[in-house]
Design an enzyme around this catalytic site. Structure first.
Site, PDB file in Angstrom:
ATOM      1  N   ASP A  31       0.823  -1.209   0.000  1.00  0.00           N
ATOM      2  CA  ASP A  31       0.000   0.000   0.000  1.00  0.00           C
ATOM      3  C   ASP A  31       0.857   1.259   0.000  1.00  0.00           C
ATOM      4  O   ASP A  31       0.515   2.257  -0.647  1.00  0.00           O
ATOM      5  CB  ASP A  31      -0.918   0.013   1.227  1.00  0.00           C
ATOM      6  CG  ASP A  31      -2.025  -1.030   1.117  1.00  0.00           C
ATOM      7  OD1 ASP A  31      -2.190  -1.608   0.027  1.00  0.00           O
ATOM      8  OD2 ASP A  31      -2.719  -1.256   2.128  1.00  0.00           O
ATOM      9  N   SER A  80     -35.025  -7.346 -18.065  1.00  0.00           N
ATOM     10  CA  SER A  80     -34.965  -8.124 -16.831  1.00  0.00           C
ATOM     11  C   SER A  80     -35.121  -9.596 -17.190  1.00  0.00           C
ATOM     12  O   SER A  80     -35.370  -9.938 -18.344  1.00  0.00           O
ATOM     13  CB  SER A  80     -36.066  -7.676 -15.872  1.00  0.00           C
ATOM     14  OG  SER A  80     -37.329  -7.794 -16.493  1.00  0.00           O
ATOM     15  N   GLU A 110     -24.173 -18.696 -14.329  1.00  0.00           N
ATOM     16  CA  GLU A 110     -23.428 -17.679 -13.590  1.00  0.00           C
ATOM     17  C   GLU A 110     -24.135 -17.380 -12.274  1.00  0.00           C
ATOM     18  O   GLU A 110     -25.358 -17.513 -12.172  1.00  0.00           O
ATOM     19  CB  GLU A 110     -23.327 -16.389 -14.414  1.00  0.00           C
ATOM     20  CG  GLU A 110     -22.701 -16.577 -15.784  1.00  0.00           C
ATOM     21  CD  GLU A 110     -22.916 -15.362 -16.683  1.00  0.00           C
ATOM     22  OE1 GLU A 110     -22.701 -14.226 -16.225  1.00  0.00           O
ATOM     23  OE2 GLU A 110     -23.330 -15.558 -17.839  1.00  0.00           O
ATOM     24  N   LYS A 112     -25.967 -15.205  -9.636  1.00  0.00           N
ATOM     25  CA  LYS A 112     -26.813 -14.011  -9.750  1.00  0.00           C
ATOM     26  C   LYS A 112     -26.463 -13.067  -8.601  1.00  0.00           C
ATOM     27  O   LYS A 112     -26.891 -13.266  -7.467  1.00  0.00           O
ATOM     28  CB  LYS A 112     -28.293 -14.386  -9.716  1.00  0.00           C
ATOM     29  CG  LYS A 112     -29.231 -13.221  -9.986  1.00  0.00           C
ATOM     30  CD  LYS A 112     -30.679 -13.696 -10.072  1.00  0.00           C
ATOM     31  CE  LYS A 112     -31.609 -12.529 -10.382  1.00  0.00           C
ATOM     32  NZ  LYS A 112     -31.646 -11.519  -9.304  1.00  0.00           N
TER      33      LYS A 112
END
Length: 671
Positions: A31, A80, A110, A112
């Site tokens: 980081d 949809s 896949e 959802k």
């Protein structure tokens, strides 16, 4: 002094670091090194603001304050998916596919993701615009907020101009941390990660969105065919080569048995994921076969979403409380040790009635299994008896009302115990809450907390008292300022002009719902006509059965009801039906005369109740289920099994826009 070449080099280095960390989960630097290079970049940009581009990593931290969200049209609609809830639904879907394209098929399966559907537009490989799904045709421009998601690349690995679709979400750990912070600050907690993600992406201050640590998975291009691939799986692989984040847990299945195995695997493993999923998406893998299957108004015929069964979770039953409803029914409620179920924390659940508690042998102190019916309403399934220690206490319903101490009765053919005292304070309070609700008198600003205050301070004893409230008394209540009181009084005044059916429904006459109230109002026209009607007259009306007729006659025989109606009249409350009457309307106006309409999915411009009322006012009948007698199905977003059944029965399917075209142009709906 830095040169532009170093600036461009830093952008590429930081982009690669972000890709390694956020997309492929393989950080290559500490980081501190990332921060050092980011600070170097920021200093250069401060010295040379003319070099800064929208793709700069510095743009991910937010800072821009937006005035609002513009509307964005999707060139290719964001459809949809129809839902499947069991293997039978999936087998029906598979049969429809095979009937159309043959047996040489495969499904890409896949996870959802339970988040917010978004689209990302890239022009010549550079991030240009991001938008919500909206109603599938029109979404909202959330370009700046999506830019704060580190796993979204600002530049693709190739200079493609494409529109990518995906699901933005909040990881479980980020959700937990966010709610911990909100709790410390006394803010309302988010119910679940999906709501938190949606709320974050609709922040006008992009710094807030940036602080929420959202993530994304991309799962499609508006048109995969434009990319020169022949299958959906190849398209996903190509998205990965462009530097986009695609979920690794996908699987190509060559049979339904393989699909079932994949579903079973992730039903068991879903709890261990770092993010919420609520099902499995099946997509016909071959793109040419997808084109052959085509789409309905709302969903593709080549894809379906299998929804997981309700999650069952164990927890401790701490106590059983009793609630008195507006009709006097006593409902036992389980007080639970808080537990997370289907994305929200649950601490209470209905136990329905004493018979059910006895039948399931549920005891205070038990470890119980709970679930959410339809993933919405928490309920206790059963006690886990093998976990009993012997200290658990059987539950017995009291003989008297917990609110007024009147004796409880069990009416004929009812399982529930009921308080029949008309002056029971709990019933009156619940009745007031019902009276002001949207489907009844629709008085804004008069929520449950305000009603409880009014009741406890003896400012109201029945619904008529609401219309005699003074500004001075309301200003004395907690959280009621000048503006709130002014708005509330205006809403009370406006409600006096409601048509009769709103008042009838608001009065809470037993067995009389909104539909029956409308039928009564149309038939009798005035309250005076209705209150003297006998049983024979009432049962001659559509929607009014014997039980309801008896209840109406009994209600209006009560002297206290007569007194209440007189008080409402004195307050100026309208008691006449003011809506359209079918006999006064022309055939052209009665566009739904004799038609049965089913509403399914989420509507954007109309509420479900408004759509129902409008259809009925134009002569139609709104049904809750699809059958061969259904004339039209109006499908909003996330339409499920009703839409699938309509397709199977070849029933006409309308979008919300189709419906609005048939409605009178009220309130700018047709603009």
């Amino acid at each position: 002094m830095a040169d532009k070449k170093r600036y461009e080099e830093l952008i590429n280095i930081l982009d690669q670091y972000s890709y390694d960390y956020y997309v492929i989960d393989n950080p290559t630097v500490e980081d501190a090194e990332y921060d050092q290079k980011m600070q170097e970049l920021l200093k250069i940009e401060e010295a040379h603001p003319e070099w800064v581009t929208p793709e700069s990593p510095s743009k991910r931290v937010g800072g821009e304050v937006l005035e609002g969200f513009k509307k964005v049209a999707h060139d290719t609609p964001m459809l949809s998916l129809a839902n499947a809830f069991n293997q039978e639904d999936l087998a029906d879907f598979d049969r429809r596919i095979r009937d159309k394209v043959g047996d040489d098929i495969a499904y890409m399966c896949e996870l959802k993701i339970d988040g917010l559907a978004v689209s990302l537009q890239y022009e010549n490989g550079k991030y240009k615009q991001g938008a919500t799904r909206g109603d599938g045709t029109i979404g909202e421009d959330i370009t700046a907020n999506l830019r704060t998601i580190r796993s979204i690349p600002m530049k693709l690995q190739k200079d493609y101009s494409i529109e990518v679709r995906g699901e933005a979400f909040m990881p479980k750990r980020s959700f937990q941390k966010l709610n911990e912070i909100r709790e410390e600050e006394g803010q309302m907690l988010f119910a679940n990660p999906r709501n938190a993600a949606a709320g974050s992406l609709r922040q006008l201050d992009t710094k807030i969105a940036a602080s929420r640590n959202l993530d994304i998975f991309l799962y499609a291009v508006a048109d995969f065919g434009e990319m020169g691939v022949e299958t959906h799986s190849a398209g996903l692989d190509m998205l990965e080569t462009l530097g986009l984040k695609v979920n690794k847990e996908r699987r190509l299945c060559n049979s339904l048995e393989e699909v079932y195995a994949y579903i079973e695997e992730w039903t068991e493993k879903r709890a261990g994921l770092a993010y919420d999923i609520d099902g499995i998406v099946l997509k016909l893998n071959n793109l040419e076969q997808q084109r052959q299957m085509g789409n309905t108004v709302k969903s593709p015929r080549w894809s379906i979403a299998y929804k997981f069964p309700a999650e069952e979770v164990p927890t401790k039953l701490l106590d059983i409380e009793l609630n008195v409803g507006r009709t006097g029914v006593i409902t036992p409620t389980a007080v639970l040790e808080p537990v997370r179920v289907a994305g929200t924390t649950v601490s209470r659940a209905s136990l329905h009635n004493e018979d059910l508690i006895t039948e399931k042998d549920i005891r205070i102190g038990d470890t119980v299994l709970i679930k959410k019916a339809g993933d919405i309403i928490p309920e206790v399934i059963k006690s886990i008896t093998e976990k009993r220690s012997g200290s658990e206490e059987p539950f017995h319903m009291p003989k008297n009302c917990p609110a007024c101490d009147s004796e409880l009765v069990r009416l004929e053919e009812e399982v529930a115990l009921r308080c029949i005292n008309p002056k029971c304070p709990a019933q009156i309070k619940e009745g007031l809450i019902h009276f002001v609700s949207r489907n009844a008198m629709n008085i804004d600003g008069l929520g449950e907390k305000v009603i409880i205050q009014l009741f406890s301070q003896h400012l109201i004893k029945d619904v008529a008292d609401l219309f005699f409230l003074s500004k001075e008394k309301l200003l004395e209540l907690e959280r009621m300022g000048e503006k709130s009181v002014t708005n509330l009084l205006a809403s009370i005044e406006a409600s006096k002009q409601n048509s009769l059916e709103k008042l009838l429904f608001g009065l809470g006459i037993r067995h009389v719902g909104a539909k029956a109230a409308k039928s009564l109002a149309i038939h009798f026209d005035t309250m005076d006509n209705l209150k003297v009607a006998d049983k024979e007259t009432l049962t001659s009306i559509n929607d009014i059965g014997e039980k309801m007729a008896d209840s109406i006659v009994t209600y209006f025989a009560n002297e206290e009801v007569h007194d209440l109606l007189e008080e409402l009249k004195r307050a100026g409350v309208n008691m006449t039906y003011t809506g359209p009457k079918l006999e006064d309307m022309s055939e052209e106006e009665l566009v739904f005369a004799g038609k049965t309409v089913v509403l399914t999915g989420k509507l954007e411009k109309l509420t479900r109740n408004d759509a129902k009322a409008l259809i009925e006012s134009l002569g139609g009948n709104v049904s809750g289920s699809v059958s061969k007698k259904t004339d039209v199905v109006v499908a909003g977003s996330d339409a499920g099994s009703k839409l699938a059944k309509a397709e199977e029965l070849a029933i006409p399917i309308w979008s919300e826009e189709d419906l609005i075209e048939y409605l009178p142009d009220e309130g700018g709906l047709n603009e």
